[in-house]
Design a protein around this motif. Structure first.
Motif, PDB file in Angstrom:
ATOM      1  N   PRO A 139      22.177 -83.244  88.899  1.00 42.16           N
ATOM      2  CA  PRO A 139      21.669 -84.274  88.624  1.00 42.16           C
ATOM      3  C   PRO A 139      21.870 -84.705  87.228  1.00 42.16           C
ATOM      4  O   PRO A 139      21.870 -86.104  86.995  1.00 42.16           O
ATOM      5  N   ASP A 140      22.162 -83.971  86.351  1.00 46.00           N
ATOM      6  CA  ASP A 140      22.376 -84.591  84.896  1.00 46.00           C
ATOM      7  C   ASP A 140      23.879 -84.866  84.889  1.00 46.00           C
ATOM      8  O   ASP A 140      24.828 -83.796  84.923  1.00 46.00           O
ATOM      9  N   PRO A 141      24.216 -86.066  84.517  1.00 50.09           N
ATOM     10  CA  PRO A 141      25.653 -86.691  84.409  1.00 50.09           C
ATOM     11  C   PRO A 141      26.480 -86.035  83.375  1.00 50.09           C
ATOM     12  O   PRO A 141      27.606 -86.388  83.272  1.00 50.09           O
ATOM     13  N   LEU A 173      26.647 -81.587  83.383  1.00 52.68           N
ATOM     14  CA  LEU A 173      26.703 -81.129  84.899  1.00 52.68           C
ATOM     15  C   LEU A 173      26.054 -79.900  85.203  1.00 52.68           C
ATOM     16  O   LEU A 173      26.833 -79.087  85.587  1.00 52.68           O
TER      17      LEU A 173
END
Lengths: 256, 384
Positions: A103-105, A108
């Protein structure tokens, strides 16, 4: 001696798994895969364009020689990862999936909650599931309990080339696991891969370090050797280091 | 003074502190006093701190240009590999009720106005899909009558139906609820340039129309993230304000967005004024050297962010930047509605790189990089 290992009922001789992203060209990617001696390559589904034969990464990978492991990179929750996996199955690409839920771009990093949720459902649907996880021993056991084929803890954030920064936790995962442990992400040099193999993991997955090297095929060969060296050292039994210096042949005549 | 990045609220309060309290003057002092030793020490560890970022905006950084370029290349490779992502803008409408001093779409400009019908947009988009593009940016001037939320939602749905996996918009800005509606239609990302962060200059450059509202615009990226849209692209119009002050605020804006919205992917573009309507004069023209300096400093500060360059820039400059900080580019762009299938109506700005997509692709290959059309999936939805 046949030093093989098994994932999802399939036997592998090479303990180096290779990712196919970030290469300069398909030709360079193919040359690197060949040089690595791998039998398993991961392919990012977000890069697969079934509607465009010229941009179709799968076209360059010989399914007779390599097991293609699609990954769900880009999925930010269980639902998206599951949807991608199902489509891959429906398109006849594979029933294996490397489960990535990030979910954390930026870093990652994998989402433990959504990964476990997706793994449970996909295993239930008959997929061979290889989840990418943070080096969390409890999560690793949970994933084993729901029927995953491996666990793939990260050594460091993906693409960081930082090496094995999660060493102590990976050692616990190895000790407790009854399924293969594959170190994925963070491996930036063959020495990092050696280190992981010396720790007793079953295999390493490498992408960025090979793909972004000036000579990818040469780097792939170097990783092959690094993985093999680490594995052999592990099997041979690595003597424990001492905490103080000690002369190997005393010259004083004294008994110490 | 110290400005805290608390990772909450909207960016306007931080921007106001930056522009009101002399904080930027303090920052510029760092830049003006930077010496070679300062520049060398910035290259020790990535990513850069704010002081280091500001140091690299200094002309003295140009003495170390080769080292900085190598670092930028390496960071770009580590994150994005040896690839450049290609996207294509599709102009839907040149109707506009603003009168921005620098823009050819302004109400004072007299030219052929056009808004694409669904059928016309379909024809244009299909041409682009056949070239291979999978990442499309829908562009429109601001006119709620011509391009309403409903119209844009319909266009986004159309693009997804045609097969574009990544659909972004660059249009008038909206409320959080309206962005949510567009997200439900399949919107993946929004480009919203502040143009200038300087509140006084902003008022001068935007004499009439809804775009006059500085606060509403500066907080648009926060609203986009709050609506669950996965990507937001920010930037300033280079050539409008003092690029050093603008660059510092832009970097601070990205830091704020990263901290306030951990699931949102924040990227930056570097639009630069090359030509503008009569009456506009730039007091702050940005040279090629300054533009490159800025892009390099941004890459060293934001190793994980997409940095994009459009066809406003020349082939020579673009080719130099591919892989050297820049990991996304448009190619073969037309900046007028209907420009791909026919002559098109009035254009927003003339493109400086008029090479075909395949010519750009081959230039990218010559740099030892691969051009990528698809790097997203139609199954990726908004966060909420």
């Amino acid at each position: 001696m046949n030093d093989t290992f098994t994932i999802g009922g399939r036997e592998f001789y090479s303990r180096l798994l290779v990712g196919t992203g970030k290469f300069r060209s398909s030709e360079e990617m193919v040359a690197a895969i060949e040089a690595s001696g791998t039998e398993l390559v991961t392919v990012s589904l977000r890069r697969v364009d079934l509607d465009s034969p010229s941009d179709h990464i799968l076209k360059f990978i010989d399914p007779e020689k390599y097991l293609v492991l699609p990954n769900t990179s880009g999925a930010r929750n269980a639902e998206e990862a599951i949807r991608l996996a199902r489509l891959t199955k429906a398109a006849g690409i594979s029933t294996w999936v490397k489960l990535e839920v990030t979910p954390d771009p930026r870093y990652l990093l994998p989402d433990p909650v959504e990964t476990l949720k997706a793994a449970k459902i996909l295993v239930g649907e008959g997929f061979t599931v290889l989840p990418y996880i943070n080096a969390d021993p409890v999560l690793a056991k949970r994933l084993e309990d729901v029927g995953c084929a491996t666990v793939m803890p990260l050594g460091a954030p993906i693409g960081s080339n930082l090496g094995i920064k999660t060493r102590e936790n990976i050692l616990i995962i190895v000790e407790q696991a009854n399924i293969p442990v594959v170190v994925d992400a963070g491996i930036g040099a063959p020495s990092h891969a050696s280190e992981a193999m010396e720790m007793g993991v079953d295999a390493c997955l490498v992408n960025t370090a090979i793909a972004v090297a000036n000579n990818s095929a040469m780097m792939a060969r170097a990783f092959k050797k690094g993985v093999e060296a680490g594995r052999e050292a592990y099997l041979a039994g690595i003597p424990k280091p001492l905490t103080t210096a000690r002369s190997s042949s005393p010259t004083t005549g004294l008994p110490w | 003074m110290r400005i805290e990045n608390e990772g909450k609220g909207e960016f306007s309060s931080m921007a106001m502190q930056l522009w009101a309290d002399g904080a930027l003057d303090e920052a510029l002092n760092i830049m003006e006093n930077a010496d070679e030793a300062n520049v060398i020490s910035t290259l020790d560890q990535m990513p850069l701190t704010s002081d280091e970022f500001i140091t690299l905006l200094s002309p003295i950084a140009d003495n170390f240009r080769q080292q900085i370029e190598e670092t930028a290349k390496e960071l770009t490779r580590l994150r994005f590999g040896k690839t450049v992502n290609l996207y294509i803008p599709l102009y839907l409408s040149n109707h506009c009720i603003n009168n921005c001093s620098y823009c050819w779409f302004g109400t004072d400009q007299n030219f052929e106005r056009k808004v694409l019908s669904i059928q016309e947009a379909r024809e244009e988009a299909k041409l682009l899909y056949r070239v291979g593009y999978r990442n499309i940016l829908l562009v429109a001037g601001e006119d709620p009558k011509a391009t309403s939320v409903e119209y844009l939602a319909e266009m986004i749905l159309l693009m997804k139906e045609i097969g574009f996996v990544f659909v972004a918009i660059e249009t008038q800005i909206f409320s959080t609820d309206e962005y949510s509606k567009l997200g439900a239609a399949g919107l993946d990302s929004v480009t919203v340039y502040q143009e200038t962060y300087d509140p006084i200059l902003y008022s001068k450059a935007h004499p009439s129309g809804p775009k006059r509202d500085y606060m509403w615009r500066i907080n648009a990226p926060d609203r986009i993230a709050q609506a669950g849209i996965r990507g937001v692209s920010v930037g300033v119009l280079l050539g409008l304000g003092d690029f050093r002050r603008e660059a510092i605020t832009l970097a601070t804006h990205i830091k704020h967005l990263n901290k306030a919205h951990w699931q949102t992917s924040v990227s930056a573009s570097f639009p630069r004024i090359h030509s503008a309507p009569n009456g506009f004069s730039s007091e702050h023209a940005v040279s090629d050297t300054e533009l490159v300096r800025l892009i390099l400093a941004m890459r060293l500060t934001f190793p994980d962010s997409t940095l994009a360059i459009s066809t406003r820039e020349t082939p020579k400059l673009r080719d130099q930047l591919f892989g050297m900080g820049i990991n996304q580019a448009s190619a073969g762009s037309r900046t007028s509605p209907g420009g791909y299938s026919g002559g098109g109506a009035g254009e927003q700005f003339p493109v400086a790189d008029d090479r075909t997509p395949m010519e750009v692709a081959s230039a990218i290959q010559d740099k030892g990089l691969e051009w990528v059309f698809k790097d997203w999936d139609i199954n990726f939805k908004p966060i909420k």
